[in-house]
Design an enzyme around this catalytic site. Sequence first.
Site, PDB file in Angstrom:
ATOM      1  CD  GLU A   1      -5.740  -2.890  -1.278  1.00  0.00           C
ATOM      2  OE1 GLU A   1      -5.986  -3.692  -2.211  1.00  0.00           O
ATOM      3  OE2 GLU A   1      -4.814  -2.081  -1.299  1.00  0.00           O
TER       4      GLU A   1
ATOM      5  CB  CYS B   1      -4.999  -1.749  -4.951  1.00  0.00           C
ATOM      6  SG  CYS B   1      -5.009  -0.304  -3.870  1.00  0.00           S
TER       7      CYS B   1
END
Length: 478
Positions: free
Chosen positions: A251, A285
Amino acid sequence: MPATQSQILPTNENEVSAQAKIKVLDPQDGSLVSMVANNSVSEVEYIIKTAVIGAQKAKELSTNMRMLVLNEVADNLQNKKELFAQMIAREGIKTINEARKEVSRSIDTIRISAEEARRLTGETIAFDQAQGSENRFGYYRRIPLGVIAAITPFNDPLNLVAHKIGPAIAAGNSVILMPHHETPTVAKMLVELFNNTALPHGVLNLVTGYGAAIGDIIVSDPRVNMISFTGGRKVGERILGLAGLKKISMELGSNCPVIIMNDANLEMAMEACVSGAFSAAGQNCLHVQRIFIQDAQFEQFAKEFCNRAKSILMGDKLSEHTQMGPMINENAARKVESMVQDAIEKNATLLSGGNREGNFFQPTVLSNVSNDCLIAKEEVFGPVTVLYRFSDKAEAITQANNVDFGLQAGVFTNNLALAFEIADAIECGGVMINDSSDYRIDAMPFGGVKGSGVGREGVMSAIKEMTDIKTYCFNLRK
């Protein structure tokens, strides 16, 4: 009692000298929080060997034992919730209230891992569907990969560790955990909880140090069967070049969009977007970086969004009243400052904030940002959000997709058909309807497309990533 990490090192390396330690400093004031080992190359080599042996032990653990270990850790984490929250706030960037939420989520993550361990099943296969195979019967089952290298970032120093350790142990793997060098203490505390259970020696192994010095050794070692990495894109690309033939889950961040239509509930959108933009000082994020507001809502939304950004209280992370803490270090704050300045120099409008003081950066709102600005196309990883006005939904969708990221997005509308249409058109791993891009639960699949990474986290999805399918076929012909 199972061995602690210090006990698994070679005898002649048990004592770590002062020169071989990392000082963990509070980013708020530079005070010393703790000291952890700066593991040497020889120590890392030994830990990899230990993890290989641990993988066989993990594979042999019954489902019941895996569940018992995970639930025991969750219970003990619940009992020490405030201690862990204080450490998250001290060594990292979160306020005490944000840290408490992270501990609660981590407890859920570990409990979900225990539950998913019992659901790690396969299926029977109708081999007799093929002509000539009428006497055959079989099935497949999921088997552990072996050694999982788990590399975690600073912004969620406990829950992202739990998202890697929990599924790995539930699936029957051993783990080499390498937390970020600026926030290793709370990860070490969690490992100690696991070490105080019946988990066999070598199943969970902690490495602390600098990625540039020892990370390459771990990710390139052929005995490591999978790398689960959360962090920056440049590091992710380097790992891909070094890893060789093994499973990868990454990720790598995003530049998340939110689209607000004219029929949206403005207060609902406002509340979600302010939280998504400025929680954890934007070091997230799923941070709401770009908000596209349709014409009729733009002026009212922009005015109120700026008012709420200006009212956010920055300060001491341990204060119950503080709403936003610092950046992780001054270099990170300077990077955000330079991205904002780049936009202003290219004729963007600064609506609110924009100032830096040490590691602290004001909640900042920009508009009229052109596509050639860094902040329009890169991840800012700071408390900065850009507002865009649009007329037609196709225009908003095109702009939302006009970046090389695709983790999550938000859409606000009361029109169900329109919600489906926009959600289907946005290129990303998850779309939150009437929530910002920042919404997530720990049980859902989580990951992105394009430059946001490969693979999926979320406990059930991570367990599948951390296992292989093995097929068994029996010829029952007499």
